[in-house]
Design an enzyme around this catalytic site. Structure first.
Site, PDB file in Angstrom:
ATOM      1  N   SER A 240      36.216  38.626  43.125  1.00 37.55           N
ATOM      2  CA  SER A 240      37.642  38.345  43.052  1.00 37.55           C
ATOM      3  C   SER A 240      38.054  38.329  41.593  1.00 37.55           C
ATOM      4  O   SER A 240      37.227  38.506  40.700  1.00 37.55           O
ATOM      5  CB  SER A 240      37.951  36.982  43.697  1.00 37.55           C
ATOM      6  OG  SER A 240      37.306  35.943  42.968  1.00 37.55           O
ATOM      7  N   LYS A 241      39.333  38.099  41.342  1.00 40.90           N
ATOM      8  CA  LYS A 241      39.815  38.111  39.957  1.00 40.90           C
ATOM      9  C   LYS A 241      39.131  37.053  39.105  1.00 40.90           C
ATOM     10  O   LYS A 241      38.900  37.262  37.918  1.00 40.90           O
ATOM     11  CB  LYS A 241      41.334  37.930  39.928  1.00 40.90           C
ATOM     12  CG  LYS A 241      42.090  39.170  40.379  1.00 40.90           C
ATOM     13  CD  LYS A 241      43.584  39.022  40.169  1.00 40.90           C
ATOM     14  CE  LYS A 241      44.309  40.315  40.555  1.00 40.90           C
ATOM     15  NZ  LYS A 241      45.771  40.209  40.343  1.00 40.90           N
TER      16      LYS A 241
END
Length: 467
Positions: A240-241
């Protein structure tokens, strides 16, 4: 066989880190086997595809140094060809018109879900006469998929993957409005572009079985597949980010060098013994698919930063100066003059070992290019309080007498001053550093003196003494 690979991103977002690794593996495989690396932009989703995303993908690949062969292929420009292939299958009896209404499809899915079955199309129009078709429905074209037996994907990374044909339904090839679906477009483009090896993320593994059935219906050769594991975060969760699932342009903004990112991505899921630092030339020589692992790779910012630090230390000073210049100018709010830029270039050998990113390099080297008078940090002001400023006057007088402005001679002059005044070297070096850099940390202070030069150094000492 002449090997042809392709990278085929969808321009619905920027070039993310997983896509960059897929592109790198394709590029290296093609280079290693002296084949071709092609680029196709899969922009058939006109609602979500944007010119900005396309430009970012192209720019990201160029920044990474992943050059492609020939012109970029835009899938949207080939839609008539895709539709032509679907109609060819229809004419050959290998596909059929399906008139199922949206409501019927919804009911079909709901029933399958309620019964715990996979939500597949039930083939209700596979053998029905078109005379029974409702007049107000524009039919889709579906493939007549094999209903018995198995489809075996011979994958260079995953090994043989077997999928029962009873799990594969008659997929749509052409929508009711005449536009082709993704699965059809990919198959046709890969064939027409002469792609021999499809190297992509293992999230596409299920697509391969469907695509193989379509390819076989067309009588075309099946490409060799290699589905590489996805990248996960350090905790093993989907990337994920917060883990680093960012666009390539963001890594550039964070101060990573393209060669460092290439090296790091190469080691995510591929290995060559215990080698960690791998040049592009060695990567091309060594890379093949037999040492790509089946397990998901884990992204680690610390390892990337350490690797980037190595490449910063190895980079040419002129190149680094050019890269950090705009960052410094943004901080200062104006352009560097020639004298400041020259000081930056001279100071880089002493700065490089202290930085792991270009952001850090720009920050720690900013004192070399700041205009006079320097703004002093609170800690620097404390060092200059009391006797600090008066000691600068003594130092300035001693340094002004040094004819050859070199670090060893400048150090000798400061040490002689310490002896004459009865002070410790640190009692002089600390206020000297505060005056020259505006803070309390820097490369060795005599190196700083030499890099700044006589005029700039004496000017900063005079500024710090005050009126």
């Amino acid at each position: 066989m002449s090997i042809v690979c392709r990278f085929a991103p969808s321009p619905t977002g920027f070039l993310h880190i997983g896509g960059a690794r897929t592109a790198l593996f394709n590029w290296l495989f093609a280079k290693h086997h002296k084949g071709k690396f092609l680029l196709r932009i899969e922009d058939t989703d006109r609602a979500r595809s944007t010119p900005e995303a396309t430009a970012a993908i192209l720019d990201g690949l160029k920044w990474l140094g992943l050059d492609w062969d020939g012109d970029v292929v835009y899938q949207s420009e080939r839609m008539p060809r895709h539709a032509e292939v679907a109609r060819q299958l229809l004419a050959e009896g290998k596909a059929y018109h399906c008139y199922a209404t949206p409501q019927e499809l919804d009911e079909m899915r709901a029933k399958a879900k309620a019964e715990g079955r996979s939500m597949r199309y039930d083939g209700r129009w596979r053998d029905r006469d078109a005379k029974e078709a409702p007049a107000d429905i524009k039919p889709v074209i579906r493939l007549k998929a094999r209903q018995t037996g198995q489809t075996v994907i011979k994958d260079l990374v995953q090994g043989d993957v077997t999928i029962g044909n009873d799990q594969l339904d008659d997929m749509v090839l052409l929508r009711g409005d005449g536009t082709p679906v993704y699965m059809l477009s990919v198959v046709v483009d890969d064939h027409d572009m002469g792609v021999t090896h499809v190297i992509r993320g293992d999230d596409h593994l299920n697509n391969a079985a469907r695509q193989m059935q379509l390819i076989e219906a067309l009588g075309w050769p099946v490409p060799i597949y290699a589905h590489i594991p996805l990248i996960h975060g350090p905790d093993g969760a989907k990337l994920s980010k917060r883990h680093g699932a960012l666009g390539v342009e963001q890594y550039r903004e964070m101060g990573y060098l393209p060669e460092a990112l290439r090296n790091y991505l190469l080691r995510l899921g591929w290995s060559h013994g215990d080698e960690e630092i791998i040049s592009t030339e060695k990567a091309i020589e060594w890379f093949d698919l037999d040492t790509v692992g089946r397990s998901a790779a884990r992204f680690d910012f610390t390892k990337l930063a350490n690797l980037n630090g190595h490449y910063i230390r190895e980079a040419e000073d002129e190149r680094l100066a050019t890269l950090v210049r705009p960052r410094m100018e943004a901080t200062l709010g104006g352009p560097l003059n020639d004298a400041a830029f020259a000081r930056l270039r001279r100071g880089l050998p002493g700065l490089k070992p202290r930085a792991k990113t270009l952001v850090e390099l720009a920050e720690i080297g900013l004192f070399y290019v700041r205009p006079r008078p320097l703004a002093l940090s609170e800690a620097a002001q404390k060092l200059l309080a009391g006797d600090g400023r008066s000691r600068l006057g003594v130092l300035a007088a001693a340094l002004a007498k040094v004819a050859d402005w070199k670090a060893p001679l400048l150090e000798a002059a400061v040490r002689d001053t310490a002896t004459v005044t009865g002070l410790k070297l640190g009692d002089l070096a600390q206020p000297l550093r505060a005056a020259l850099v505006g803070g309390t940390t820097s490369p060795p202070i005599f190196e700083v003196l030499e890099v700044l030069g006589r005029e700039e150094s004496l000017g900063r000492l005079a500024d710090a003494q005050g009126p």
